[in-house]
Design a protein around this motif. Structure first.
Motif, mmCIF file in Angstrom:
data_model
loop_
_atom_site.group_PDB
_atom_site.id
_atom_site.type_symbol
_atom_site.label_atom_id
_atom_site.label_comp_id
_atom_site.label_asym_id
_atom_site.label_seq_id
_atom_site.Cartn_x
_atom_site.Cartn_y
_atom_site.Cartn_z
ATOM 1 N N LYS A 24 -54.245 101.958 -37.695
ATOM 2 C CA LYS A 24 -53.088 102.499 -36.977
ATOM 3 C C LYS A 24 -52.000 102.975 -37.929
ATOM 4 O O LYS A 24 -51.273 103.928 -37.629
ATOM 5 C CB LYS A 24 -52.536 101.435 -36.022
ATOM 6 C CG LYS A 24 -51.390 101.907 -35.136
ATOM 7 C CD LYS A 24 -51.136 100.931 -34.010
ATOM 8 C CE LYS A 24 -50.612 99.626 -34.531
ATOM 9 N NZ LYS A 24 -49.225 99.738 -35.029
ATOM 10 N N CYS B 227 -46.956 107.671 -32.950
ATOM 11 C CA CYS B 227 -46.814 108.129 -31.568
ATOM 12 C C CYS B 227 -47.756 109.272 -31.216
ATOM 13 O O CYS B 227 -47.569 109.944 -30.191
ATOM 14 C CB CYS B 227 -45.367 108.538 -31.261
ATOM 15 S SG CYS B 227 -44.245 107.117 -31.196
ATOM 16 N N PHE C 22 -52.689 106.973 -32.292
ATOM 17 C CA PHE C 22 -51.795 105.827 -32.478
ATOM 18 C C PHE C 22 -51.777 104.960 -31.223
ATOM 19 O O PHE C 22 -51.914 103.735 -31.288
ATOM 20 C CB PHE C 22 -50.383 106.327 -32.800
ATOM 21 C CG PHE C 22 -49.363 105.223 -32.945
ATOM 22 C CD1 PHE C 22 -49.146 104.621 -34.168
ATOM 23 C CD2 PHE C 22 -48.619 104.791 -31.843
ATOM 24 C CE1 PHE C 22 -48.206 103.608 -34.306
ATOM 25 C CE2 PHE C 22 -47.685 103.780 -31.969
ATOM 26 C CZ PHE C 22 -47.475 103.190 -33.206
ATOM 27 N N TRP C 23 -51.631 105.606 -30.066
ATOM 28 C CA TRP C 23 -51.569 104.843 -28.818
ATOM 29 C C TRP C 23 -52.932 104.297 -28.421
ATOM 30 O O TRP C 23 -53.024 103.231 -27.792
ATOM 31 C CB TRP C 23 -50.994 105.719 -27.706
ATOM 32 C CG TRP C 23 -49.544 106.026 -27.923
ATOM 33 C CD1 TRP C 23 -48.980 107.230 -28.205
ATOM 34 C CD2 TRP C 23 -48.464 105.082 -27.895
ATOM 35 N NE1 TRP C 23 -47.626 107.111 -28.361
ATOM 36 C CE2 TRP C 23 -47.276 105.805 -28.174
ATOM 37 C CE3 TRP C 23 -48.379 103.715 -27.673
ATOM 38 C CZ2 TRP C 23 -46.032 105.202 -28.226
ATOM 39 C CZ3 TRP C 23 -47.134 103.103 -27.723
ATOM 40 C CH2 TRP C 23 -45.982 103.838 -27.996
ATOM 41 N N CYS D 95 -40.414 105.901 -31.784
ATOM 42 C CA CYS D 95 -41.205 106.763 -32.663
ATOM 43 C C CYS D 95 -40.447 107.121 -33.939
ATOM 44 O O CYS D 95 -41.030 107.194 -35.021
ATOM 45 C CB CYS D 95 -41.608 108.034 -31.922
ATOM 46 S SG CYS D 95 -42.717 107.724 -30.522
ATOM 47 N N PHE E 181 -53.296 101.286 -30.556
ATOM 48 C CA PHE E 181 -52.332 100.286 -30.095
ATOM 49 C C PHE E 181 -52.833 99.588 -28.827
ATOM 50 O O PHE E 181 -52.757 98.358 -28.702
ATOM 51 C CB PHE E 181 -50.983 100.961 -29.840
ATOM 52 C CG PHE E 181 -49.925 100.028 -29.317
ATOM 53 C CD1 PHE E 181 -49.208 99.220 -30.181
ATOM 54 C CD2 PHE E 181 -49.657 99.959 -27.957
ATOM 55 C CE1 PHE E 181 -48.234 98.353 -29.697
ATOM 56 C CE2 PHE E 181 -48.689 99.098 -27.465
ATOM 57 C CZ PHE E 181 -47.973 98.291 -28.341
ATOM 58 N N CYS E 182 -53.355 100.367 -27.894
ATOM 59 C CA CYS E 182 -53.812 99.802 -26.618
ATOM 60 C C CYS E 182 -55.127 99.039 -26.758
ATOM 61 O O CYS E 182 -55.438 98.192 -25.909
ATOM 62 C CB CYS E 182 -53.970 100.913 -25.581
ATOM 63 S SG CYS E 182 -52.405 101.683 -25.094
#
Length: 232
Positions: free
Chosen positions: A30, A36, A40-41, A229, A44-45
């Motif tokens: 990441k 952002c 990245f998301w 961000c 992250f998730c």
């Protein structure tokens, strides 16, 4: 050595290691993608399914073991505590873990100060509660250490100094507390020490926070929340 090998649950330690490695891999990857951005998301998730999968696996296992123990009339204690792992108890422990992790992540204080009292509340002996909360803090902090080392953000001399002081203080603290418990014959002393440390830590963090806030107000500094961000 035989007692150590008997008490260690290698399969569960393997699960912990896999979780540790999974989170480390996600965090390292990441940090190499655009902040952002889509990846990245996604990365992250992905942490949530990993955590939920392990929680579900361990929760079902604890519930089944508890149900089997009750059905067979086995009154043997677990970690010196007769814990009934009902769905409500499991969810309560999960909620406390979430709160401890969130507060620890925000304040950098670790989740042991929540886990320790929780274990004492459900009946675990002070010795086991102290050792367990310390292990959990080591598990989470080692993840950050390896991550920052791989990202070349790890001041090795400073870390070695703090590690040496912590090791000496830890051994001395254990020796001192063990002697006090032996002399006074009250294991509850560990509870009072733990409560005192939590109380002093809360006062210290509160005092430092108030002092910094006053200084920022006097210097007319911005005290609002930064954009997520742009602050990465």
């Amino acid at each position: 050595m035989q007692i150590l090998c008997f008490n260690l649950k290698w399969k569960r330690l393997l699960v912990l290691f896999l979780v540790w490695a999974s989170f480390l891999l996600l965090q390292v990857i990441k940090n190499d993608v655009a902040v952002c951005g889509a990846w990245f998301w996604v990365l992250f998730c992905l942490q949530f399914p990993v955590a939920l999968a392990v929680f579900g696996y361990e929760a079902v296992k604890l519930y089944r073991e508890n149900k089997k123990r009750i059905s067979t009339g086995n009154t043997e204690s677990i970690c010196e505590a007769s814990i009934e792992w009902t769905p409500m108890h499991i969810l309560f422990c999960a909620l406390c873990g979430i709160i401890g992790g969130t507060v620890g992540g925000l304040l950098g204080s670790g989740g042991g100060f929540v886990l320790g009292p929780l274990l004492l509340e459900i009946g675990v002996s002070p010795h086991v509660a102290s050792a367990t909360s310390t292990f959990v803090m080591m598990f989470s902090s080692s993840l950050s250490v390896v991550e920052f080392y791989l990202l070349k953000r790890f001041p090795i001399p400073f870390a070695l100094y703090l590690m040496g002081v912590s090791i000496v203080a830890g051994f001395w603290g254990q020796f001192f507390v063990r002697k006090l418990v032996t002399i006074l014959r009250r294991a509850s002393l560990i509870v009072f020490i733990l409560s005192g440390v939590i109380f002093v830590s809360a006062l210290t963090m509160g005092g430092v926070g108030i002092e910094k806030s006053i200084k920022m107000i006097q210097d007319h500094e911005f005290m609002g929340f930064l954009n997520f961000c742009s602050s990465q």
